[in-house]
Enzyme design. Sequence first.
Site, PDB file in Angstrom:
ATOM      1  N   SER A   6       0.823  -1.211   0.000  1.00 28.76           N
ATOM      2  CA  SER A   6       0.000   0.000   0.000  1.00 28.76           C
ATOM      3  C   SER A   6       0.856   1.259   0.000  1.00 28.76           C
ATOM      4  O   SER A   6       0.657   2.157  -0.843  1.00 28.76           O
ATOM      5  CB  SER A   6      -0.939  -0.005   1.205  1.00 28.76           C
ATOM      6  N   ASP A   7       1.821   1.336   0.925  1.00 26.06           N
ATOM      7  CA  ASP A   7       2.579   2.583   1.022  1.00 26.06           C
ATOM      8  C   ASP A   7       3.618   2.713  -0.085  1.00 26.06           C
ATOM      9  O   ASP A   7       3.955   3.830  -0.487  1.00 26.06           O
ATOM     10  CB  ASP A   7       3.207   2.756   2.403  1.00 26.06           C
ATOM     11  N   CYS A   8       4.127   1.602  -0.600  1.00 23.30           N
ATOM     12  CA  CYS A   8       5.054   1.682  -1.737  1.00 23.30           C
ATOM     13  C   CYS A   8       4.327   2.198  -2.981  1.00 23.30           C
ATOM     14  O   CYS A   8       4.874   2.999  -3.751  1.00 23.30           O
ATOM     15  CB  CYS A   8       5.672   0.320  -2.019  1.00 23.30           C
ATOM     16  N   GLU A  30       3.746   6.003  -2.225  1.00 22.95           N
ATOM     17  CA  GLU A  30       4.952   6.833  -2.342  1.00 22.95           C
ATOM     18  C   GLU A  30       5.454   6.862  -3.785  1.00 22.95           C
ATOM     19  O   GLU A  30       5.968   7.888  -4.245  1.00 22.95           O
ATOM     20  CB  GLU A  30       6.045   6.334  -1.399  1.00 22.95           C
TER      21      GLU A  30
END
Length: 715
Positions: free
Chosen positions: A446-448, A451
């Site tokens: 999710s965060d990759c 970002e």
Amino acid sequence: MATATALPKTDYSRWRLKTHEGRQTWHYLETDEQLAAWPQATYDKYHLGLDTNLPKLPEASTALEAARNGLRFFSKLQLPEGQWACEYGGPMFLLPGLIISYYVTNTPIPEPWRIEITNYLCARANPVDGGWGLHIEGESSVFGTSLNYVVLRILGMDPDHPVAQKARNRLHELGGALGSPHWGKFWLALIGCYSWEGMNPVPPEMWCLPNWVPFHPWRWWVHTRQVYLPMSYMYSLKYSHPENDLTRSLREELYTQDYASIQFSQHRNTVAPLDIYHPHSPILDVANEVLTMWGNWACPKFVQSYARRHVYDLICREDENTLYCCLGPVNNPLNFIARYLTEGEGSHAVKMHRETLKEFLWMKHEGMLMNGTDGVQTWDTSFLVQAVVECELTQEAEFKEMLIKALEFLENQQIRENCPEMDKCYRQQRKGAWAFSKKSQGYTVSDCTAEGLKAVLMLQTTPDMPKLVSDRRCMDAVDVMLTMQNADGGFASYEPIRAGSWLEHLNAAEVFGKIMVEYSYPECTTAVVTALALFREHFPSYRSHEIESTIRRAIGFIKSAQRADGSWYGAWGICFNYANMFALESLALIGEVWENSSVARKACEFILSKQMDDGGWGESYLSSVKGEYIHHKHSQVVNTAWACIALMNAKYPHKEPIERGINLLRSRQQQNGEWLQEAIEGVFNKSCMISYPNYKNVFSIKALGMFARHYEGKE
């Protein structure tokens, strides 16, 4: 065999880091012709601890000049494909999986590897007692000491070598290898140095349960299920490597009693006290007894055979969906062994695993280690781009080529298709996502994804930057993220939560916490919130109501996750400083800052209460382990950068404490623009630390740039 205290070393001038489609591998050049054809690059020298011969930079008189100097240095470490690479070490249970898999599959270990893995383990042995822990900063444990001792012996170290003697003495002080946790017992059983009857069960039949069963493995956290998948296959086979002289010797060296006298079935639950982080629950103990009886007496052979075939199919799907890289450095060696035992030496899968395992190995000044993934290239590259934007340096000519290459890398690494029959292998939607490392690894994070999308949007809206990622592909990234919100409004790592935290009662690993299911994290949630908000600025009509609702619910989760003392617990970095930085970024997005938000004020007060006398912040890894803020004995560059960024995100009104932190960053910057390595920065599963060495440069640059924007030239 190594019999002297002094250990051989390879010639570090002969090591080269190669990158191809994001795949990073180290190579040792044997001939002078190879050396002439492939000169050593600056990034090779830096990662090997050699002199880079980079020039001294003019002394910075402002924070912006310090940020610029930092970026000038860091730009020299960019790889030809546009990414930044680094060590991702820390865990000390990874190399044993690699070396044992090579041993069990009769795979030759290259001589440069043998030399440098030996050097690394000797360098990382506890200087007092000679053992190894769960991670490089942890206390010696049976898990770490027994398995790394086995590695040294497989690599050829004589048992009388001082390093081996000291480690063996420490292992015996801890009670010997009988006290290994579950995963340790498994690896020892594979090499014939532990009996399978002393293993708590890992039945493949679990995978044949109906999907609606609330504890079905498809509901487990992805790393747990992908480790226990091949583990269950081998447990069912009860395979052990044929006995030989090394096996017989190890059986005597690893234990404090005669091997033949050990009743292994009585030691399924024997775990050394220093190794236990998550003790067995009564429910797990009962389940283990029932499943042991099931496997030994009740399970029909045809059911066991069917279960093995089903599990093996899932192993093959994992290989194919990741181009044999697999999720990580634990399940890759396990899948390798499973494919070797089933298909034999000549199989395509075996050949591919031998290639992809090279992607997890990393060379540094201490020797060769095994990374916690196949790299951090997408993750760190995305953060670097955002740091440059924060510094408002995107328009400076000297950094344009660097940024274009970074954009080219991110464009190339976006995942473009879903897994075939993804429901059958329990995979999350991935079309449009970015992985932590590279596209071919193939796992949505999710965060990759968030970002990566933010970095792409920031660059592609910069004047004179090429537009490489289409609008449709940006929308694909948003589509992925919108499938991942949990019921509590937060976001987990790889997938939405599939089962309740009650499943932790079945956590059999013993050395990790919060390993059984996904959880919502302030860090992941903030990444998604900020990515959706930036996307909405450029595409205001695309799924606007869903994006608005997602952001609103996510902010609600972040507020609810704040502790009574004003902090947030960080699950992926150390620890409270890391999560505080992310959470306050989310709050700032909706206009909640020090001036108007009690939540932001409380967080700032917590942060300020932890500032050290020298102006910096320093947090020990024990904060992650114990769940409470514990000071490091020294302030840390990375913690200081995070704290300063958090305070600036919250628009804390007083400059002085922030400036003190910024001055500490500037005081530790070297003349060539870099910052030196300090304590370990990352964590997973609460108890195991992991290195993010690029953080000291990336977040220091970002903090300096933010300070320059907020304060310099505005007095």
